[in-house]
Design a protein around this motif. Structure first.
Motif, mmCIF file in Angstrom:
data_model
loop_
_atom_site.group_PDB
_atom_site.id
_atom_site.type_symbol
_atom_site.label_atom_id
_atom_site.label_comp_id
_atom_site.label_asym_id
_atom_site.label_seq_id
_atom_site.Cartn_x
_atom_site.Cartn_y
_atom_site.Cartn_z
ATOM 1 N N UNK A 221 0.787 -1.234 0.000
ATOM 2 C CA UNK A 221 0.000 0.000 0.000
ATOM 3 C C UNK A 221 0.814 1.275 0.000
ATOM 4 N N UNK A 222 2.049 1.208 0.468
ATOM 5 C CA UNK A 222 2.889 2.406 0.500
ATOM 6 C C UNK A 222 3.478 2.751 -0.860
ATOM 7 N N UNK A 223 3.221 1.944 -1.891
ATOM 8 C CA UNK A 223 3.771 2.220 -3.220
ATOM 9 C C UNK A 223 2.880 3.134 -4.058
ATOM 10 N N UNK A 224 1.662 3.363 -3.620
ATOM 11 C CA UNK A 224 0.714 4.123 -4.431
ATOM 12 C C UNK A 224 0.154 5.285 -3.628
ATOM 13 N N UNK A 225 -0.149 6.370 -4.340
ATOM 14 C CA UNK A 225 -0.729 7.543 -3.693
ATOM 15 C C UNK A 225 -2.217 7.697 -3.970
ATOM 16 N N UNK A 226 -2.687 7.135 -5.073
ATOM 17 C CA UNK A 226 -4.106 7.210 -5.422
ATOM 18 C C UNK A 226 -4.385 6.147 -6.472
ATOM 19 N N UNK A 227 -5.671 5.758 -6.597
ATOM 20 C CA UNK A 227 -6.039 4.733 -7.566
ATOM 21 C C UNK A 227 -7.343 5.093 -8.251
ATOM 22 N N UNK A 228 -7.358 4.893 -9.565
ATOM 23 C CA UNK A 228 -8.561 5.028 -10.382
ATOM 24 C C UNK A 228 -8.839 3.646 -10.972
ATOM 25 N N UNK A 229 -9.911 3.009 -10.536
ATOM 26 C CA UNK A 229 -10.168 1.613 -10.901
ATOM 27 C C UNK A 229 -11.421 1.536 -11.763
ATOM 28 N N UNK A 230 -11.237 1.359 -13.067
ATOM 29 C CA UNK A 230 -12.372 1.289 -13.983
ATOM 30 C C UNK A 230 -12.732 -0.169 -14.251
ATOM 31 N N UNK A 231 -13.984 -0.399 -14.681
ATOM 32 C CA UNK A 231 -14.420 -1.756 -14.977
ATOM 33 C C UNK A 231 -14.318 -2.679 -13.787
ATOM 34 N N UNK A 232 -14.535 -2.145 -12.583
ATOM 35 C CA UNK A 232 -14.300 -2.892 -11.351
ATOM 36 C C UNK A 232 -15.254 -2.381 -10.290
ATOM 37 N N UNK A 233 -16.118 -3.254 -9.773
ATOM 38 C CA UNK A 233 -17.098 -2.813 -8.782
ATOM 39 C C UNK A 233 -17.430 -3.968 -7.834
ATOM 40 N N UNK A 234 -16.696 -4.085 -6.720
ATOM 41 C CA UNK A 234 -17.052 -5.117 -5.739
ATOM 42 C C UNK A 234 -18.489 -4.930 -5.265
ATOM 43 N N UNK A 235 -19.255 -6.002 -5.328
ATOM 44 C CA UNK A 235 -20.640 -5.934 -4.852
ATOM 45 C C UNK A 235 -21.092 -7.338 -4.486
#
Length: 394
Positions: A221-235
């Protein structure tokens, strides 16, 4: 906001590079990526023919299909260096976003061309859209696709290995060794990639690529500052409704020996434009030219990817503390059985998937299926993504 140390992405990098628009400079290169990962040996049918491909899909789809745990025959240690084909694009002039590098990871069935669609690129190229906002962007072909290595489809090309490749590429960016380790493979006009000093990294995903980024955020988790996750929706309502047998697959070398003759046992590919339409599109925003383009650039998939999803959370590491935006098509068949409205809870996604995130926001792109970049209204979705980054200081 996660703090990050200054990232040196290279000194002046003169290279023969691909022909690009005046607003950007791009270089395509190969880089060796050493990986140590723990995969699993899974029981599943071998795929060496089109008949096998059908049987494999049924084996993963019938109601009596074994669970991943039931398929698991034990761990496999992967200690291997993979050659990864990548492309870095930067704005031709320094911008106020030059210190924010986006790393993009596409889903199954694609290579890095997912991000740089060449049909009406002003509308559909995420690369051009990011460049126009001032962001540099790094894309790469995942193993088993495009110009990267094509390893064993059963024991090597699994989620654990792919997460570690993403982690290593990110680490190489952070410690300044990515470009110095690379070999340029393009062969057109000379361009110079200016020095980059990104202080932040944003990971951008599509579909299975978003799943791999989720694994990165859980394990590194310390390798990333923000995430944009398309085509992905946990439900919890429809995520597993649509089995893989819904979508027709062939054995890749039999399907197209010219394009896919180099692929070996265990590599499957979506069969036709009809199948691609079911997976990626919805009728109201389907342009036939984009459907044909998707057929032209489609890529094989390794069968073990379908058994190894649970590996994303196998080794939790430092907590991710940045913001996460999930962008799903309103009528995504894969994630929501065709209608994502009312299927999810942002609170639950934060609680169960991104516990330490500073923000979790879900956006449904209207009249869109599973693949944002080839939907008629792609650019509107890109604007939502960039607005989210701006809102959170990126």
């Amino acid at each position: 906001m996660l703090s990050t140390r200054l990232v040196q992405v290279g000194l002046l990098f003169a290279a023969k590079a691909m022909a690009v628009a005046a607003s950007k400079q791009c270089v395509e290169f190969e880089v060796p990526v050493p990986v140590v990962a723990t995969n699993n040996n899974y029981t599943m049918p071998r795929v060496d023919s089109n008949i096998d491909a059908v049987q494999w899909a049924l084996n993963f789809s019938v109601w009596t299909a074994p669970t991943p745990d039931e398929r698991d025959n034990g761990p496999i240690t992967i200690n291997q260096t993979f050659t990864i084909n990548a492309q870095l694009c930067v704005p031709s002039m320094k911008t106020d976003k030059s210190d924010i590098l986006q790393i993009a990871v596409q889903g199954n069935g694609w290579d890095k061309r997912y991000w740089d669609v060449q049909v009406e690129p002003t509308e559909h190229s995420y690369v051009d859209a990011a460049i126009s906002k001032g962001y540099p962007i790094l894309m790469f072909d995942r193993i088993g696709t495009g110009k990267s290595d094509i390893p064993n489809a059963y024991d090597i090309v699994q989620v654990a290995t792919e997460v570690e490749i993403l982690a290593q590429l990110t680490a190489m960016v952070r410690d300044g060794t990515l470009l110095s380790s690379a070999r340029v493979v393009s062969a057109t006009d000379n361009v110079t990639i200016p020095e980059l000093n990104p202080t932040h990294i944003v990971h951008v995903g599509h579909s299975f690529g978003s799943l791999l980024i989720t694994g990165l955020l859980i394990q590194h988790g310390n390798m990333s500052d923000a995430a944009l996750l398309t085509g992905f929706l946990p439900n919890s309502t429809h995520l597993t409704d649509v089995p893989v047998a819904t979508f027709e697959h062939d054995f890749a070398p039999d399907h197209d020996p010219v394009r896919f003759g180099q692929f070996s046992s265990g590599y499957i590919v979506l069969t036709s434009e009809n199948t691609l339409q079911k997976v990626y599109f919805t009728q109201d925003t389907l342009e036939p030219e984009l459907l044909t383009y998707t057929e032209e650039v489609k890529q094989p998939e390794a069968v073990a990817l379908y058994a190894s999803n649970q590996q994303i959370s196998a080794n939790p590491g430092p907590a991710f503390g940045g913001p996460v935006q999930l962008i799903a098509g309103e009528f995504d068949y894969v994630n929501c059985n065709g209608d994502c409205r009312g299927t999810y809870s942002e609170k639950d996604i934060m609680k169960y998937v991104f516990q330490g995130a500073s923000n979790v926001t879900v956006y449904l792109q209207p009249d869109t299926g599973h693949a944002l970049t080839v939907a008629r209204n792609s650019s509107a979705g890109f604007e939502v993504m960039f607005s989210y980054l701006e809102e959170h200081g990126f």
